[in-house]
Design an enzyme around this catalytic site. Structure first.
Site, PDB file in Angstrom:
ATOM      1  N   ASP A 151      41.763  40.499  43.738  1.00  0.00           N
ATOM      2  CA  ASP A 151      42.298  41.111  42.524  1.00  0.00           C
ATOM      3  C   ASP A 151      42.003  42.600  42.406  1.00  0.00           C
ATOM      4  O   ASP A 151      41.172  43.041  41.626  1.00  0.00           O
ATOM      5  CB  ASP A 151      41.803  40.372  41.279  1.00  0.00           C
ATOM      6  CG  ASP A 151      42.624  40.762  40.052  1.00  0.00           C
ATOM      7  OD1 ASP A 151      43.563  41.577  40.172  1.00  0.00           O
ATOM      8  OD2 ASP A 151      42.326  40.250  38.962  1.00  0.00           O
ATOM      9  N   ASN A 209      36.544  37.214  40.638  1.00  0.00           N
ATOM     10  CA  ASN A 209      37.277  37.949  41.675  1.00  0.00           C
ATOM     11  C   ASN A 209      36.594  37.877  43.034  1.00  0.00           C
ATOM     12  O   ASN A 209      36.921  38.634  43.935  1.00  0.00           O
ATOM     13  CB  ASN A 209      37.477  39.410  41.253  1.00  0.00           C
ATOM     14  CG  ASN A 209      38.517  39.524  40.164  1.00  0.00           C
ATOM     15  OD1 ASN A 209      39.350  38.643  39.981  1.00  0.00           O
ATOM     16  ND2 ASN A 209      38.464  40.612  39.423  1.00  0.00           N
ATOM     17  N   LYS A 217      33.871  41.047  39.222  1.00  0.00           N
ATOM     18  CA  LYS A 217      33.299  39.959  38.425  1.00  0.00           C
ATOM     19  C   LYS A 217      33.322  38.703  39.289  1.00  0.00           C
ATOM     20  O   LYS A 217      34.031  38.654  40.303  1.00  0.00           O
ATOM     21  CB  LYS A 217      34.089  39.750  37.136  1.00  0.00           C
ATOM     22  CG  LYS A 217      35.564  39.447  37.357  1.00  0.00           C
ATOM     23  CD  LYS A 217      36.321  39.383  36.041  1.00  0.00           C
ATOM     24  CE  LYS A 217      37.814  39.164  36.281  1.00  0.00           C
ATOM     25  NZ  LYS A 217      38.570  39.156  35.019  1.00  0.00           N
ATOM     26  N   PRO A 218      32.557  37.674  38.934  1.00  0.00           N
ATOM     27  CA  PRO A 218      32.522  36.463  39.761  1.00  0.00           C
ATOM     28  C   PRO A 218      33.907  35.847  39.999  1.00  0.00           C
ATOM     29  O   PRO A 218      34.159  35.334  41.087  1.00  0.00           O
ATOM     30  CB  PRO A 218      31.619  35.513  38.958  1.00  0.00           C
ATOM     31  CG  PRO A 218      30.721  36.420  38.209  1.00  0.00           C
ATOM     32  CD  PRO A 218      31.583  37.605  37.845  1.00  0.00           C
ATOM     33  N   ASP A 255      37.210  46.093  38.423  1.00  0.00           N
ATOM     34  CA  ASP A 255      37.164  44.796  37.747  1.00  0.00           C
ATOM     35  C   ASP A 255      36.376  43.788  38.569  1.00  0.00           C
ATOM     36  O   ASP A 255      36.785  42.649  38.744  1.00  0.00           O
ATOM     37  CB  ASP A 255      38.577  44.280  37.460  1.00  0.00           C
ATOM     38  CG  ASP A 255      38.593  43.146  36.440  1.00  0.00           C
ATOM     39  OD1 ASP A 255      37.647  43.056  35.620  1.00  0.00           O
ATOM     40  OD2 ASP A 255      39.537  42.333  36.465  1.00  0.00           O
TER      41      ASP A 255
END
Length: 194
Positions: free
Chosen positions: A53, A36, A33-34, A31
């Site tokens: 995360d 996180n 992504k920015p 997962d």
């Protein structure tokens, strides 16, 4: 989301290191992504990059791959950054993070993810079947030398991507050096936000 300079590639190095350490421990983040990626500012204006995360992280068994579905069979993840195999709900391995890292790099440099669509389903279909526009065509500030390593991370088939984040980052840094722009970063923290 502001467009970054290729000199801001230094922000990616700690993310690649964190993911590489997780992969060596047999864990795929799944997962990336920015949202996180957390930037911490110290008193001397030093920026520390932290990967957060691992809630969707999965232990990768020896010689096996893990699937990326909920119990209902729906794919899990953030559609803007999901690998084609995640979007299709099939088995994934650490190379799913290489693809997501490519998406993150693309967004860092161009100010937008490689694909946009009106719905999550259309977005996932783009990851599965559409070719991304080279980053230098999306943003005039991105050197064309960076296109190849970024697009290599965004290959549809896992076997066509760099096998590890270390190899992906090595290619990216070499391309930045060929373009005459080092991998360091500069600027106030507000300018560095993913």
């Amino acid at each position: 989301f502001p467009t970054r300079r290729s000199s801001d590639l230094g922000l990616l190095h700690p993310i690649a290191l964190a993911l590489s350490a997780a992969h060596e421990a047999g864990i795929a983040h799944r997962d990336l992504k920015p949202e996180n990626v957390f930037l911490c500012l110290s008193g001397d204006a030093h920026v520390t990059v932290k990967l957060l995360d691992f809630g969707m992280a999965k232990l990768l068994g020896q010689g096996t791959q893990s699937t990326h579905k909920t119990r209902s069979g729906a794919p899990m993840g953030s559609p803007r950054y999901m690998s084609p195999e995640q979007c299709r709900g099939v088995a994934v391995d650490a190379r799913t993070d290489v693809y997501s890292f490519g998406c993150l790099t693309y967004r860092l440099l161009t100010g937008m993810p490689p694909f946009e669509a009106a719905t999550a389903l259309e977005l996932m279909m783009a990851h599965v079947s559409a070719s991304p526009i080279p980053p230098s065509h999306r943003s005039p500030g991105v050197p064309s030398e960076l296109d190849e390593p970024i697009l290599k991370m965004l290959e549809k088939l896992p076997d066509a991507r760099p096998a590890t984040l270390a190899l992906a980052m090595e290619s990216l840094v070499a391309a930045a050096e060929r373009a005459g722009q080092g991998p360091g970063h500069a600027g106030p923290p507000s300018a560095l936000l993913l």
